[in-house]
Write an enzyme that holds these catalytic residues in place. Structure first.
Site, short mmCIF file in Angstrom:
data_model
loop_
_atom_site.label_atom_id
_atom_site.label_comp_id
_atom_site.label_asym_id
_atom_site.label_seq_id
_atom_site.Cartn_x
_atom_site.Cartn_y
_atom_site.Cartn_z
N CYS A 2 36.55 52.76 74.47
CA CYS A 2 35.21 53.11 74.93
C CYS A 2 35.13 54.63 75.05
CB CYS A 2 34.97 52.47 76.28
SG CYS A 2 35.40 50.74 76.27
N ARG A 27 32.70 55.55 69.53
CA ARG A 27 33.88 54.95 70.18
C ARG A 27 33.60 53.51 70.58
NH1 ARG A 27 37.98 56.39 73.01
NH2 ARG A 27 39.05 58.24 72.28
N TRP A 71 32.99 49.24 74.07
CA TRP A 71 33.37 48.40 72.94
C TRP A 71 34.21 47.30 73.57
CZ3 TRP A 71 37.75 47.24 69.65
CH2 TRP A 71 37.40 46.77 68.39
N ASN A 97 38.37 53.47 80.41
CA ASN A 97 38.74 53.21 79.03
C ASN A 97 40.21 52.78 79.05
OD1 ASN A 97 38.97 53.15 76.29
ND2 ASN A 97 38.97 55.37 76.00
N GLY A 98 40.54 51.64 78.44
CA GLY A 98 41.92 51.17 78.44
C GLY A 98 41.98 49.71 78.84
N GLU A 477 42.89 52.09 49.61
CA GLU A 477 41.90 52.82 50.41
C GLU A 477 40.48 52.57 49.89
OE1 GLU A 477 41.59 54.14 53.11
OE2 GLU A 477 40.03 55.64 53.04
N LYS A 481 37.58 51.01 52.21
CA LYS A 481 36.28 51.67 52.44
C LYS A 481 35.15 50.70 52.11
CE LYS A 481 37.18 54.25 54.39
NZ LYS A 481 38.30 54.95 54.92
N GLU A 484 34.95 47.64 54.67
CA GLU A 484 34.60 47.91 56.08
C GLU A 484 33.16 48.34 56.25
OE1 GLU A 484 36.69 51.05 58.18
OE2 GLU A 484 36.87 52.22 56.38
N HIS A 500 51.16 38.47 39.06
CA HIS A 500 52.02 37.72 39.99
C HIS A 500 51.20 36.95 41.02
CE1 HIS A 500 55.53 39.53 38.21
NE2 HIS A 500 54.93 40.72 38.32
N LYS A 599 35.89 53.76 66.22
CA LYS A 599 36.58 54.87 65.56
C LYS A 599 38.03 55.01 66.00
CE LYS A 599 36.70 58.56 63.01
NZ LYS A 599 36.79 58.29 61.57
C1 F6R Z 1 39.26 53.17 58.26
C2 F6R Z 1 39.78 53.89 59.42
C3 F6R Z 1 40.90 53.28 60.19
C4 F6R Z 1 41.82 54.37 60.77
C5 F6R Z 1 42.88 53.72 61.68
C6 F6R Z 1 43.86 54.74 62.21
O1 F6R Z 1 38.25 53.88 57.62
O2 F6R Z 1 39.31 54.93 59.76
O3 F6R Z 1 41.62 52.38 59.41
O4 F6R Z 1 42.41 55.06 59.74
O5 F6R Z 1 42.26 53.08 62.75
O6 F6R Z 1 43.23 55.72 62.96
P1 F6R Z 1 43.94 57.10 63.29
O7 F6R Z 1 44.11 57.84 62.02
O8 F6R Z 1 43.00 57.79 64.23
O9 F6R Z 1 45.25 56.76 63.92
#
Ligand code: F6R
Length: 604
Positions: A2, A27, A71, A97-98, A477, A481, A484, A500, A599
């Protein structure tokens, strides 16, 4: 996961808190709330994003308050579960937060003592616990309360009886003080208060702070007063705004010519033919290294996989890239190995745990992160900053390309240390690196070509991404992208693996994005494209301008130019990012805030 903010000063706290929550809602955004001391403690909270509930928030005077954007982890998304949470007499408000792991036991004890709980959250227990102990001094009550709590937390609290102060404490969740003139802030992220100040103090685990408009007191985990160093943040508030782009993600993709330049700045010199890192990092790299373990999650993990190819190509060090969530429990630990944790936020719980485990086993640890002062920077033996500016879109973009570039610089540095790289070669690499922003800008100018292909993909039910060598992590990746932000099922594969198993999924409804580069695997990937087409699937190839062969095999082409650049993966990544963005945009998805994602994942 959060976002939290506390304010004490001379401004209208309602305005400051709402504005900060808007900047923090990446967040978490399933509910939000604020509490302000306007003679009495007044509170408003509800389900929904702050922008949606803002109009319902009544006017409150007062210049001291706390805010929260949630969140959900414990308890459903309801008004009652939103923060702030109050004590029974409604005089104390907290945001958290936590996770409070022993909240059930504490809750039972407090109920027996007569406390009434209004929510299902673990956080509410903190408000009642403080209330239970409170004898007119909030910090003393907070200290006693945190002694009873097990888990991770950043907590900010206010009390109606002490209206000119806020108290904050942290353990394994970020909390940073924003230092102003006649006003001070406490927040989970710098961006929350960056509009007002770029002077910050980072709290360490176990530290507690008491803040008024004109004073900041910080105590260590043994309650001894300590002096905190003030640091200046070079981020610009403009970096945390959309600057005319419809989404942060698009803005951040377009930031890349600049962020690529920033990550190289001060680190490469073609005149002196050197790669330079901070002293502690140089020391770490000069030690004898028998192996490197890279630990990370999500996109940062894919950067780590790309790093394996880059480092192994230039050195004779074996690199093992491991998911932090696995490594923390099962990873092999070898004293002579260097553990590199990659984490944009510097706060990802699994990555921090992996880092701590590595350190406990005597490994040397290095962190690549975008956030100065983040927890990761304070755990590791050394850290390298990505210098990408704040990344607000949930989907990582500009920070992924910076991470790969830093891993390449580490590869070059290790290669120099191992005396494997001649000065001519190094000079050539440096010249190529300097040209990277130009190649990225070139892709951004081709966005119409990418939109045309996005139209082909917008109704797809399943998209595969394939590549060989470093293009394999790029495929992973690219798929991440797309899935998500557009909610289309997408998978990345090493092209050689298709036969395979994944071949069974190919039909004339499947689209496959193939990354083709003219290296030693060129013929192989063209053969793979042929095999895919034989199963009726559509192939979109991403290939260099100068490649005239691939278009004979693929249905659609996306082009990039990078000369013979060693980091072709950077412009290719930008193509993949734009493709995912435009597909999601055509599908009208909430690009900056994909469902169920936040995030920064600060819980396990
Ligand atoms: C996807 C994305 C996540 C982060 C992951 C790690 O677009 O952003 O998969 O890469 O949550 O986050 P960090 O790099 O902050 O440890």
């Amino acid at each position: 996961m959060c976002g939290i903010i506390g304010y004490v000063g001379f401004r209208d706290a309602r305005t400051v808190l709402i504005e900060s929550l808007k900047r923090l809602d990446y967040r978490g955004y399933d509910s939000a709330g604020i509490a302000i001391i306007d003679k009495k403690l007044k509170i408003f909270k509800d389900k929904g994003e702050i922008v949606k509930i803002e109009k319902q928030i009544p006017q409150m005077k007062g210049t001291t308050g706390v805010g929260h954007t949630r969140w959900a982890t414990h308890g459903a998304v309801t008004k009652e579960n939103a923060h702030p949470h109050l004590s029974c007499d409604k005089k104390i408000a907290i945001v958290h937060n936590g996770i409070i792991e022993n909240f059930n036991i504490l809750k039972e004890e407090l109920i027996k003592k007569g406390h009434t709980f209004l929510s299902d959250t673990d956080s509410e227990v903190i408000a009642h616990l403080i209330d239970d102990i409170y004898k007119g001094n909030l910090e003393e009550a907070m200290i006693a309360a945190t002694k009873k709590i097990k888990g991770s937390y950043a907590i900010v609290a206010i009390s109606q009886d002490e209206p000119l102060k806020i108290v904050g404490v942290r353990k394994e969740s970020p909390l940073v003080i924003g230092v102003g003139d006649s006003e001070n802030f406490l927040a989970s992220d710098i961006t929350a208060f960056l509009k007002y100040t770029n002077r910050v103090m980072f709290l360490n685990d176990g530290e507690l702070c008491v803040i008024t408009a004109n004073t900041i007191r910080v105590y260590d985990k043994n309650q001894r007063p300590i002096t905190k160093k003030e640091e200046l943040i070079t981020w610009d508030i403009k970096d945390s705004e959309k600057s005319g782009f419809p989404h942060f993600m698009l803005k951040e993709i377009y930031d890349q010519p600049e962020t690529v330049h920033h990550v190289l700045r001060g680190r490469i010199s073609e005149i002196e033919e050197t790669i330079t890192f901070p002293e502690q990092v140089e020391k770490l790299l000069k030690n004898e290294i028998t192996s490197i373990h890279i630990v990370a999650c999500g996109t940062s993990f894919y950067a780590g996989l790309a790093g394996k190819y880059l480092i192994e190509q230039l050195t004779n060090i074996s690199v093992f890239t491991e998911l932090a969530s696995e490594y923390r429990y099962f990873g092999t630990r070898n004293e002579n190995s260097l553990v590199i944790a990659i984490t944009q936020s510097g706060e990802t719980a699994d990555t921090l745990a992996a880092l701590r485990e590595a350190q406990l086993s005597g490994c040397r640890t290095l962190v690549i992160t975008n956030v100065i002062g983040s927890t990761a920077t304070r755990i590791a033996d050394g850290y390298i900053l990505q210098q990408s500016g704040p990344e607000i879109g949930v989907a990582a973009t500009k920070t992924f390309t910076s991470q790969i570039i830093l891993l390449f610089l580490i590869a070059l540095k290790l290669s120099i240390i191992q005396k494997k790289l001649g000065s001519n070669e190094l000079y050539n690499y440096i010249v190529q690196l300097k040209a990277l922003p130009r190649y990225v800008r070139d892709i951004l100018q081709r966005s119409n070509d990418i939109i045309a292909i996005a139209k082909q993909l917008k109704d797809a039910t399943s998209v595969f991404f394939i590549g060989r060598g470093i293009n394999y992590p790029l495929s992973l990746e690219g798929a991440l992208k797309l899935k998500e932000i557009s909610y289309i099922h997408a998978e990345g594969f090493a092209a050689g693996e298709l036969k395979h198993g994944p071949f069974a999924l190919l039909t004339d409804e499947t689209s496959v994005v193939a990354i083709v580069t003219q290296d030693e695997t060129y013929e192989k990937i063209l053969a793979n494209i042929g095999e895919i087409k034989a199963r009726g699937s559509k192939v979109i190839a991403i290939a260099e301008d100068k490649d005239s062969e691939t278009e004979k095999h693929a249905d659609f082409m996306l082009r990039f130019s990078a000369g013979s650049h060693v980091l072709q993966c950077i412009p290719i990544t930008v193509v993949l990012q734009l493709l995912a963005y435009h597909v999601a945009h055509l599908r009208k998805c909430p690009i900056d805030k994909p469902r169920n994602l936040a995030k920064s994942v600060t819980v396990e």
